[in-house]
Design a protein around this motif. Sequence first.
Motif, mmCIF file in Angstrom:
data_model
loop_
_atom_site.group_PDB
_atom_site.id
_atom_site.type_symbol
_atom_site.label_atom_id
_atom_site.label_comp_id
_atom_site.label_asym_id
_atom_site.label_seq_id
_atom_site.Cartn_x
_atom_site.Cartn_y
_atom_site.Cartn_z
ATOM 1 N N THR A 1 24.582 -47.557 49.653
ATOM 2 C CA THR A 1 23.239 -47.764 48.790
ATOM 3 C C THR A 1 22.448 -46.402 48.864
ATOM 4 O OG1 THR A 1 22.203 -48.818 50.618
ATOM 5 C CG2 THR A 1 22.886 -50.088 48.834
ATOM 6 N N LEU A 2 21.600 -46.081 47.956
ATOM 7 C CA LEU A 2 20.888 -44.786 47.752
ATOM 8 C C LEU A 2 19.137 -45.549 47.835
ATOM 9 C CD1 LEU A 2 20.168 -41.860 47.377
ATOM 10 C CD2 LEU A 2 20.639 -42.470 45.012
ATOM 11 N N ALA A 3 18.481 -45.322 48.726
ATOM 12 C CA ALA A 3 17.121 -45.844 48.796
ATOM 13 C C ALA A 3 16.272 -44.723 48.256
ATOM 14 C CB ALA A 3 16.553 -46.169 50.018
ATOM 15 N N HIS A 4 15.469 -44.918 47.043
ATOM 16 C CA HIS A 4 14.318 -43.907 46.617
ATOM 17 C C HIS A 4 13.335 -44.086 47.055
ATOM 18 C CE1 HIS A 4 16.244 -43.927 42.140
ATOM 19 N NE2 HIS A 4 17.141 -44.187 43.000
ATOM 20 N N LEU A 5 12.532 -43.014 47.241
ATOM 21 C CA LEU A 5 11.316 -42.798 47.963
ATOM 22 C C LEU A 5 10.497 -41.892 47.402
ATOM 23 C CD1 LEU A 5 9.706 -43.548 50.507
ATOM 24 C CD2 LEU A 5 10.848 -41.664 51.966
ATOM 25 N N THR A 6 9.089 -42.071 47.077
ATOM 26 C CA THR A 6 8.251 -41.118 46.448
ATOM 27 C C THR A 6 7.136 -40.872 47.580
ATOM 28 O OG1 THR A 6 6.609 -42.938 45.580
ATOM 29 C CG2 THR A 6 8.662 -42.232 44.180
ATOM 30 N N CYS A 7 6.466 -39.643 47.106
ATOM 31 C CA CYS A 7 5.636 -39.019 48.266
ATOM 32 C C CYS A 7 4.171 -38.906 47.706
ATOM 33 C CB CYS A 7 6.000 -38.102 48.543
ATOM 34 S SG CYS A 7 6.575 -36.599 47.618
ATOM 35 N N VAL A 8 4.294 -38.883 45.916
ATOM 36 C CA VAL A 8 2.758 -38.282 45.637
ATOM 37 C C VAL A 8 1.537 -39.385 46.080
ATOM 38 C CG1 VAL A 8 2.877 -39.841 43.262
ATOM 39 C CG2 VAL A 8 1.731 -37.517 43.595
ATOM 40 N N SER A 9 0.550 -38.739 46.293
ATOM 41 C CA SER A 9 -0.635 -39.689 46.838
ATOM 42 C C SER A 9 -0.440 -40.226 48.028
ATOM 43 C CB SER A 9 -1.255 -40.348 45.620
ATOM 44 O OG SER A 9 -0.622 -41.438 45.328
ATOM 45 N N SER A 10 0.674 -39.958 48.631
ATOM 46 C CA SER A 10 0.789 -40.821 50.148
ATOM 47 C C SER A 10 0.531 -39.784 51.145
ATOM 48 C CB SER A 10 2.272 -40.961 50.332
ATOM 49 O OG SER A 10 2.892 -41.728 49.372
ATOM 50 N N THR A 11 0.054 -40.501 52.282
ATOM 51 C CA THR A 11 -0.207 -39.461 53.516
ATOM 52 C C THR A 11 0.972 -39.364 54.369
ATOM 53 O OG1 THR A 11 -0.383 -41.603 54.763
ATOM 54 C CG2 THR A 11 -2.380 -40.646 53.570
ATOM 55 N N LYS A 12 1.018 -38.201 55.056
ATOM 56 C CA LYS A 12 2.282 -38.082 56.120
ATOM 57 C C LYS A 12 2.548 -39.091 56.829
ATOM 58 C CE LYS A 12 2.657 -33.007 56.197
ATOM 59 N NZ LYS A 12 3.994 -32.809 55.529
ATOM 60 N N GLU A 13 1.579 -39.676 57.391
ATOM 61 C CA GLU A 13 1.603 -41.091 58.277
ATOM 62 C C GLU A 13 2.416 -41.980 57.510
ATOM 63 O OE1 GLU A 13 -1.843 -42.832 59.284
ATOM 64 O OE2 GLU A 13 -1.065 -43.563 61.165
ATOM 65 N N SER A 14 2.174 -42.382 56.172
ATOM 66 C CA SER A 14 2.716 -43.629 55.666
ATOM 67 C C SER A 14 4.163 -43.117 55.234
ATOM 68 C CB SER A 14 1.747 -44.082 54.359
ATOM 69 O OG SER A 14 2.000 -43.131 53.528
ATOM 70 N N VAL A 15 4.471 -42.012 54.905
ATOM 71 C CA VAL A 15 5.722 -41.500 54.545
ATOM 72 C C VAL A 15 6.751 -41.470 55.683
ATOM 73 C CG1 VAL A 15 7.226 -39.366 53.827
ATOM 74 C CG2 VAL A 15 5.012 -39.942 52.299
ATOM 75 N N ARG A 16 6.125 -40.895 56.761
ATOM 76 C CA ARG A 16 7.156 -41.092 58.167
ATOM 77 C C ARG A 16 7.244 -42.404 58.470
ATOM 78 N NH1 ARG A 16 3.978 -35.713 60.791
ATOM 79 N NH2 ARG A 16 5.011 -34.168 59.490
ATOM 80 N N GLN A 17 6.604 -43.083 58.505
ATOM 81 C CA GLN A 17 6.582 -44.669 58.676
ATOM 82 C C GLN A 17 7.633 -45.150 57.927
ATOM 83 O OE1 GLN A 17 3.803 -47.474 59.737
ATOM 84 N NE2 GLN A 17 5.235 -49.167 59.016
ATOM 85 N N LYS A 18 7.723 -44.692 56.534
ATOM 86 C CA LYS A 18 8.732 -45.282 55.489
ATOM 87 C C LYS A 18 10.079 -44.707 55.955
ATOM 88 C CE LYS A 18 7.678 -48.238 52.651
ATOM 89 N NZ LYS A 18 8.020 -49.680 52.965
ATOM 90 N N ILE A 19 10.232 -43.607 56.357
ATOM 91 C CA ILE A 19 11.490 -42.686 56.572
ATOM 92 C C ILE A 19 11.974 -43.680 58.000
ATOM 93 C CG2 ILE A 19 12.391 -40.617 57.611
ATOM 94 C CD1 ILE A 19 10.424 -39.245 55.643
ATOM 95 N N ASN A 20 11.193 -44.011 58.897
ATOM 96 C CA ASN A 20 11.651 -44.532 60.192
ATOM 97 C C ASN A 20 12.372 -45.918 59.600
ATOM 98 O OD1 ASN A 20 11.024 -42.642 61.816
ATOM 99 N ND2 ASN A 20 8.926 -43.254 62.077
ATOM 100 N N GLU A 21 11.412 -46.495 58.512
ATOM 101 C CA GLU A 21 12.174 -48.020 58.165
ATOM 102 C C GLU A 21 13.479 -47.817 57.399
ATOM 103 O OE1 GLU A 21 9.086 -49.762 55.802
ATOM 104 O OE2 GLU A 21 7.689 -49.608 57.486
ATOM 105 N N ILE A 22 13.842 -46.708 56.865
ATOM 106 C CA ILE A 22 14.695 -46.298 56.041
ATOM 107 C C ILE A 22 16.045 -46.177 57.325
ATOM 108 C CG2 ILE A 22 16.150 -44.588 54.686
ATOM 109 C CD1 ILE A 22 13.587 -44.217 53.178
ATOM 110 N N LYS A 23 15.756 -45.589 58.315
ATOM 111 C CA LYS A 23 16.523 -45.250 59.365
ATOM 112 C C LYS A 23 17.242 -46.500 60.176
ATOM 113 C CE LYS A 23 16.475 -41.406 61.856
ATOM 114 N NZ LYS A 23 16.230 -40.076 62.850
ATOM 115 N N ALA A 24 16.138 -47.323 60.337
ATOM 116 C CA ALA A 24 16.176 -48.493 61.013
ATOM 117 C C ALA A 24 16.992 -49.547 60.225
ATOM 118 C CB ALA A 24 14.738 -49.228 61.356
ATOM 119 N N ALA A 25 17.033 -49.363 58.923
ATOM 120 C CA ALA A 25 17.713 -50.110 58.034
ATOM 121 C C ALA A 25 19.324 -49.623 57.874
ATOM 122 C CB ALA A 25 17.201 -50.309 56.657
ATOM 123 N N GLY A 26 19.685 -48.599 58.491
ATOM 124 C CA GLY A 26 20.938 -48.050 58.664
ATOM 125 C C GLY A 26 21.248 -47.399 57.195
ATOM 126 N N ILE A 27 20.157 -46.850 56.437
ATOM 127 C CA ILE A 27 20.372 -46.292 54.970
ATOM 128 C C ILE A 27 20.432 -44.776 55.389
ATOM 129 C CG2 ILE A 27 19.557 -45.993 52.582
ATOM 130 C CD1 ILE A 27 18.842 -48.927 53.109
#
Length: 292
Positions: A74-100
Motif C-alpha cells: 500500500t501507498l499512503a497519501h499525505l498532504t501538508c498544506v496548511s498543516s503544522t510541523k507538529e501535526s505532520v510529524r505525528q502523522k508520519i509517526n503513525e504511518i511508520k507505526a502502521a508498518g507502511i
Amino acid sequence: MKIKDILSANKPSLSFEVFPPKTETVFDSVKAATEEIAKLRPSFMSVTYGAGGGTSKYTLDIAKNIKELYGVPTLAHLTCVSSTKESVRQKINEIKAAGITNVMALRGDIPPALEGADRSGWDYRHAVDLIYELKAADPDFCIGAACYPEIHPESPNQKEDIRYLREKVDAGADFLTTQMFFDNNLLYNFLYKIREAGITVPVIPGIMPIANANQVQRAIKLSGSFMPQRFKSLVDKFGSDPAGMKQAVIAYATDQIIDLYANGINNVHVYSMNKPDVAARIHSNLSDILGK
Ligand code: FAD
C-alpha cells in the motif's frame, strides 16, 4: 514491499487508487469495496488523504487493512498544506507505526479561505517541503510525488512546472504518478520533456474510468484535463445510459492502458473511485497481458 522495487520489474502491472470514507457511517461499506479491489491482487494500492484533515483519520485504517488482509503493498497519501510541523510529524509517526513504507507526498489543494493569503509563515508551502520532512524522519521511506502532463493549474507554464518537479525528485521522490489524462500523446510528450530536464525516476500514468457523465464534467473541470473528441462523443452518446456509459468508459480506459503497455510503460495506476466492478472489468480485460 517498496513501490520502487515493484516498478523495476520488467512486466506489465496494474495498481489501483481508492479513497477513504468521509464519515464513520460509511466506513464499513468503503472498507468492503477496497477489500474487493484488493482481491484482484493489484501490484499495489494507494489510499488518498483528505487535505485539511477531512478523511485523514481513515487513510491509514484502510491502507493497513488491505496490506494485512491481502498482502497487497500500500501507498499512503499525505498532504501538508496548511498543516503544522507538529501535526505532520505525528502523522508520519503513525504511518511508520502502521508498518507502511510507501508514502505519496502531496501539497494538497489550497483551502478556498486561504487562497491569496500570505504564505510566508506556513510550515509547508509545497510538496517538496514534505518530501524533505519524510526523508529526515526515515531515509528508508519510498516516496511518490504528483506530476501533471497537462501542467498544474497554478503553474504559469510547463517549463516552470517541470523545474519544480525536478526539485521534488532531487529532494528524494522515488517515483511520480500523473494526474488523469484522456489522450496518451499528452503523456508521451510530457515524458519526453521531463527526461530532457534530467528527471529519470519511473512515472506511473494515472487513468480514470469515470462511469458517470456528471462526474466526468466535474472531474475535468477540476483537473483541467483535455477531453479528446473520441471521449466527448462517447459521453454524448452514452451519458444518459448508465450501463452503456460504464461499458464504454471501461473499454476506453482499457484501450488507453494497452497503448501505454505497448509503448513500454509497465505500471499503470487506475483511479478506481472505489468501484470494485469497474476495477474488476478492467483487470479482466487485461488478464492475459497481466498473466493472471
Ligand atoms: P506541489 O508539488 O507543491 O505543486 C503545486 C504548485 O506549486 C505547482 O504549480 C508547482 O509548479 C508549484 N511549485 C511546486 N514547488 C514549488 C516551489 N518550490 N516554489 C514555487 N512553486 C512551486 N490531493 C489531496 O488532497 N489528497 C490526495 O490524496 C491527493 N492525491 C493526489 C494524487 C495524484 C497522483 C495527483 C496528481 C494529485 C493528488 N492530489 C491529492 C491533488 C494535489 O494535492 C493537488 O493537485 C495540489 O494542488 C498540488 O499538489 P502537489 O503535491 O502536486 O503540489
